[in-house]
Design a protein around this motif. Structure first.
Motif, PDB file in Angstrom:
ATOM      1  N   SER A  93       0.644  -1.302   0.167  1.00  0.00           N
ATOM      2  CA  SER A  93       0.135   0.367   0.050  1.00  0.00           C
ATOM      3  C   SER A  93       0.419   0.572  -0.538  1.00  0.00           C
ATOM      4  CB  SER A  93      -0.806  -0.504   0.798  1.00  0.00           C
ATOM      5  OG  SER A  93      -1.659   1.305   1.135  1.00  0.00           O
ATOM      6  N   ASP A  94       0.596   2.480  -0.740  1.00  0.00           N
ATOM      7  CA  ASP A  94       1.319   3.317  -0.882  1.00  0.00           C
ATOM      8  C   ASP A  94       0.768   4.601   0.127  1.00  0.00           C
ATOM      9  OD1 ASP A  94       2.875   2.286  -2.938  1.00  0.00           O
ATOM     10  OD2 ASP A  94       2.817   4.074  -4.190  1.00  0.00           O
ATOM     11  N   VAL A  95      -0.555   3.678   1.038  1.00  0.00           N
ATOM     12  CA  VAL A  95      -0.925   4.756   2.060  1.00  0.00           C
ATOM     13  C   VAL A  95      -0.262   4.655   3.527  1.00  0.00           C
ATOM     14  CG1 VAL A  95      -3.617   5.657   2.754  1.00  0.00           C
ATOM     15  CG2 VAL A  95      -3.057   5.034   0.489  1.00  0.00           C
ATOM     16  N   PRO A  96       0.208   5.808   3.266  1.00  0.00           N
ATOM     17  CA  PRO A  96       0.852   6.342   4.830  1.00  0.00           C
ATOM     18  C   PRO A  96       0.221   5.511   6.069  1.00  0.00           C
ATOM     19  CG  PRO A  96       1.133   7.787   3.926  1.00  0.00           C
ATOM     20  CD  PRO A  96       0.699   7.122   2.975  1.00  0.00           C
ATOM     21  N   PRO A  97       0.618   4.816   7.021  1.00  0.00           N
ATOM     22  CA  PRO A  97       0.318   5.136   7.885  1.00  0.00           C
ATOM     23  C   PRO A  97      -0.561   5.863   9.475  1.00  0.00           C
ATOM     24  CG  PRO A  97       1.534   3.551   8.024  1.00  0.00           C
ATOM     25  CD  PRO A  97       1.958   4.037   7.175  1.00  0.00           C
ATOM     26  N   ASP A  98       0.329   6.800   9.115  1.00  0.00           N
ATOM     27  CA  ASP A  98       0.003   8.309   9.184  1.00  0.00           C
ATOM     28  C   ASP A  98      -1.042   8.740   8.634  1.00  0.00           C
ATOM     29  OD1 ASP A  98       2.263   8.512   7.595  1.00  0.00           O
ATOM     30  OD2 ASP A  98       2.986   9.657   9.193  1.00  0.00           O
ATOM     31  N   ALA A  99      -1.564   8.543   7.412  1.00  0.00           N
ATOM     32  CA  ALA A  99      -2.543   9.124   6.695  1.00  0.00           C
ATOM     33  C   ALA A  99      -3.565   9.304   7.260  1.00  0.00           C
ATOM     34  CB  ALA A  99      -3.539   8.753   5.495  1.00  0.00           C
ATOM     35  N   ALA A 100      -4.113   7.651   8.349  1.00  0.00           N
ATOM     36  CA  ALA A 100      -5.391   7.928   9.353  1.00  0.00           C
ATOM     37  C   ALA A 100      -4.974   8.485  10.663  1.00  0.00           C
ATOM     38  CB  ALA A 100      -5.815   6.211   9.700  1.00  0.00           C
ATOM     39  N   PRO A 101      -6.121   9.239  10.621  1.00  0.00           N
ATOM     40  CA  PRO A 101      -8.187   8.730  10.706  1.00  0.00           C
ATOM     41  C   PRO A 101      -8.104   9.351   9.424  1.00  0.00           C
ATOM     42  CG  PRO A 101      -7.744   9.787  12.101  1.00  0.00           C
ATOM     43  CD  PRO A 101      -5.842   9.492  12.379  1.00  0.00           C
ATOM     44  N   PHE A 102      -9.088   9.043   9.123  1.00  0.00           N
ATOM     45  CA  PHE A 102     -10.089   9.275   7.948  1.00  0.00           C
ATOM     46  C   PHE A 102     -10.904   9.815   7.778  1.00  0.00           C
ATOM     47  CE2 PHE A 102      -6.706   6.357   6.560  1.00  0.00           C
ATOM     48  CZ  PHE A 102      -6.144   7.062   5.041  1.00  0.00           C
ATOM     49  N   SER A 103     -11.790  10.966   7.252  1.00  0.00           N
ATOM     50  CA  SER A 103     -13.282  11.549   7.519  1.00  0.00           C
ATOM     51  C   SER A 103     -13.832  11.098   6.589  1.00  0.00           C
ATOM     52  CB  SER A 103     -13.116  13.082   8.531  1.00  0.00           C
ATOM     53  OG  SER A 103     -14.406  13.387   8.392  1.00  0.00           O
ATOM     54  N   VAL A 104     -14.773  10.390   6.183  1.00  0.00           N
ATOM     55  CA  VAL A 104     -15.143  11.048   5.163  1.00  0.00           C
ATOM     56  C   VAL A 104     -16.520  11.324   4.905  1.00  0.00           C
ATOM     57  CG1 VAL A 104     -15.629   9.497   2.943  1.00  0.00           C
ATOM     58  CG2 VAL A 104     -13.876   8.632   3.926  1.00  0.00           C
ATOM     59  N   PHE A 105     -17.017  12.466   4.160  1.00  0.00           N
ATOM     60  CA  PHE A 105     -18.217  12.659   4.013  1.00  0.00           C
ATOM     61  C   PHE A 105     -18.954  13.043   2.876  1.00  0.00           C
ATOM     62  CE2 PHE A 105     -15.248  16.205   4.564  1.00  0.00           C
ATOM     63  CZ  PHE A 105     -16.119  17.418   3.760  1.00  0.00           C
ATOM     64  N   THR A 106     -20.594  13.864   2.626  1.00  0.00           N
ATOM     65  CA  THR A 106     -20.942  13.681   1.905  1.00  0.00           C
ATOM     66  C   THR A 106     -20.878  15.583   1.515  1.00  0.00           C
ATOM     67  OG1 THR A 106     -21.690  11.846   1.638  1.00  0.00           O
ATOM     68  CG2 THR A 106     -23.016  13.636  -0.620  1.00  0.00           C
ATOM     69  N   ASP A 107     -20.581  16.199   0.124  1.00  0.00           N
ATOM     70  CA  ASP A 107     -21.140  17.328  -0.213  1.00  0.00           C
ATOM     71  C   ASP A 107     -22.026  18.120   0.356  1.00  0.00           C
ATOM     72  OD1 ASP A 107     -20.939  17.567  -2.593  1.00  0.00           O
ATOM     73  OD2 ASP A 107     -19.209  18.707  -2.577  1.00  0.00           O
ATOM     74  N   PRO A 108     -22.578  19.294  -0.118  1.00  0.00           N
ATOM     75  CA  PRO A 108     -23.948  20.159  -1.111  1.00  0.00           C
ATOM     76  C   PRO A 108     -24.221  18.883  -1.594  1.00  0.00           C
ATOM     77  CG  PRO A 108     -23.554  21.259   0.729  1.00  0.00           C
ATOM     78  CD  PRO A 108     -21.612  20.470   0.532  1.00  0.00           C
ATOM     79  N   GLY A 109     -23.378  19.552  -2.336  1.00  0.00           N
ATOM     80  CA  GLY A 109     -23.430  18.959  -3.917  1.00  0.00           C
ATOM     81  C   GLY A 109     -23.947  17.092  -4.340  1.00  0.00           C
ATOM     82  N   GLY A 110     -23.599  16.808  -2.981  1.00  0.00           N
ATOM     83  CA  GLY A 110     -23.239  14.928  -3.428  1.00  0.00           C
ATOM     84  C   GLY A 110     -22.771  14.041  -3.307  1.00  0.00           C
ATOM     85  N   ARG A 111     -21.302  15.053  -3.643  1.00  0.00           N
ATOM     86  CA  ARG A 111     -20.192  14.180  -4.091  1.00  0.00           C
ATOM     87  C   ARG A 111     -19.228  13.668  -2.732  1.00  0.00           C
ATOM     88  NH1 ARG A 111     -17.457  19.063  -7.025  1.00  0.00           N
ATOM     89  NH2 ARG A 111     -18.078  20.324  -4.464  1.00  0.00           N
ATOM     90  N   THR A 112     -18.092  12.749  -2.537  1.00  0.00           N
ATOM     91  CA  THR A 112     -17.739  11.925  -1.615  1.00  0.00           C
ATOM     92  C   THR A 112     -16.225  12.860  -1.302  1.00  0.00           C
ATOM     93  OG1 THR A 112     -19.102  10.359  -2.188  1.00  0.00           O
ATOM     94  CG2 THR A 112     -17.001  10.346  -0.374  1.00  0.00           C
ATOM     95  N   VAL A 113     -16.726  13.483  -0.255  1.00  0.00           N
ATOM     96  CA  VAL A 113     -14.923  13.794  -0.119  1.00  0.00           C
ATOM     97  C   VAL A 113     -14.511  13.305   1.385  1.00  0.00           C
ATOM     98  CG1 VAL A 113     -14.129  16.470   0.822  1.00  0.00           C
ATOM     99  CG2 VAL A 113     -16.309  16.151  -0.055  1.00  0.00           C
ATOM    100  N   VAL A 114     -13.177  13.017   1.141  1.00  0.00           N
ATOM    101  CA  VAL A 114     -11.912  12.870   1.892  1.00  0.00           C
ATOM    102  C   VAL A 114     -11.140  13.658   2.360  1.00  0.00           C
ATOM    103  CG1 VAL A 114     -10.169  11.182   1.842  1.00  0.00           C
ATOM    104  CG2 VAL A 114     -11.878  10.345   0.539  1.00  0.00           C
ATOM    105  N   ASP A 115     -11.247  13.331   3.761  1.00  0.00           N
ATOM    106  CA  ASP A 115     -10.278  14.196   4.574  1.00  0.00           C
ATOM    107  C   ASP A 115      -9.426  13.363   5.580  1.00  0.00           C
ATOM    108  OD1 ASP A 115      -8.677  16.977   5.249  1.00  0.00           O
ATOM    109  OD2 ASP A 115     -10.304  16.408   6.705  1.00  0.00           O
ATOM    110  N   THR A 116      -7.795  13.282   5.194  1.00  0.00           N
ATOM    111  CA  THR A 116      -7.254  12.932   5.712  1.00  0.00           C
ATOM    112  C   THR A 116      -5.986  13.323   6.713  1.00  0.00           C
ATOM    113  OG1 THR A 116      -5.013  13.312   3.924  1.00  0.00           O
ATOM    114  CG2 THR A 116      -6.589  11.527   3.677  1.00  0.00           C
ATOM    115  N   ALA A 117      -6.058  12.537   7.614  1.00  0.00           N
ATOM    116  CA  ALA A 117      -4.807  13.214   9.026  1.00  0.00           C
ATOM    117  C   ALA A 117      -3.411  13.780   8.373  1.00  0.00           C
ATOM    118  CB  ALA A 117      -4.721  12.132   9.629  1.00  0.00           C
ATOM    119  N   LEU A 118      -2.888  13.276   7.668  1.00  0.00           N
ATOM    120  CA  LEU A 118      -1.715  14.128   6.331  1.00  0.00           C
ATOM    121  C   LEU A 118      -2.842  14.834   5.288  1.00  0.00           C
ATOM    122  CD1 LEU A 118       0.588  10.689   5.564  1.00  0.00           C
ATOM    123  CD2 LEU A 118       0.541  13.068   7.754  1.00  0.00           C
TER     124      LEU A 118
END
Length: 157
Positions: A93-118
């Protein structure tokens, strides 16, 4: 007075015709009708999750036994890396361990948005693709905060 004469062959024909009309259902015989090919491949199961790991620099779809997980927990599995068996098969995996935790939500336009700890700008293109592909359904675009643009999974295009 004369009695009317009946033709017995006409009566028999009428009886036969009446019998055929009353017993026919209207369905005509036909030859063999060929349909499309039957479905093939593994059926999606509720006790499996899908992740995208990396092998030889390319994304590889991986199924793991698990009940469904919330999106943030699913992405945390990318940051945790491959299982021992997956690693033995050359997956990483290229996703480093310190990228977690992740926050995933849906914006007002209905799109999926990901926020990473890094900060997302420190993530490689492959790591971003892993995140997007693990969450995306075909033709869906995911926004990773910090990158601003919606990304499509390259394996779904």
């Amino acid at each position: 007075m004369r009695r009317p004469q009946h033709d017995s062959s006409a009566g028999a024909f009428t009886a036969l015709l009446l019998t055929l009309l009353l017993t026919a259902c209207g369905v005509q015989p036909s030859g063999v009708i060929r349909g499309a090919s039957p479905p093939s491949g593994a059926a999606e199961r509720d006790d499996m999750i899908v992740l995208f790991l990396v092998q030889d620099g390319k994304l590889e779809l991986v199924h793991r036994p698990s009940s469904p997980l919330p999106p943030g927990e699913l992405l945390a599995l990318l940051a945790a890396g491959p299982t021992r068996d997956e690693g033995a098969r050359g997956l990483s995996s290229d996703v480093p361990p310190d990228a977690a935790p992740f926050s995933v939500f849906t914006d007002p336009g209905g799109r999926t948005v990901v926020d990473t700890a890094l900060p997302p700008e420190v993530l490689s293109t492959t790591a971003l693709d892993q995140i997007v592909c693990t969450l995306a359904v075909p033709r869906e675009r995911i926004i990773v905060l910090g990158h601003g643009r919606a990304r499509a999974c390259p394996t779904h295009t």
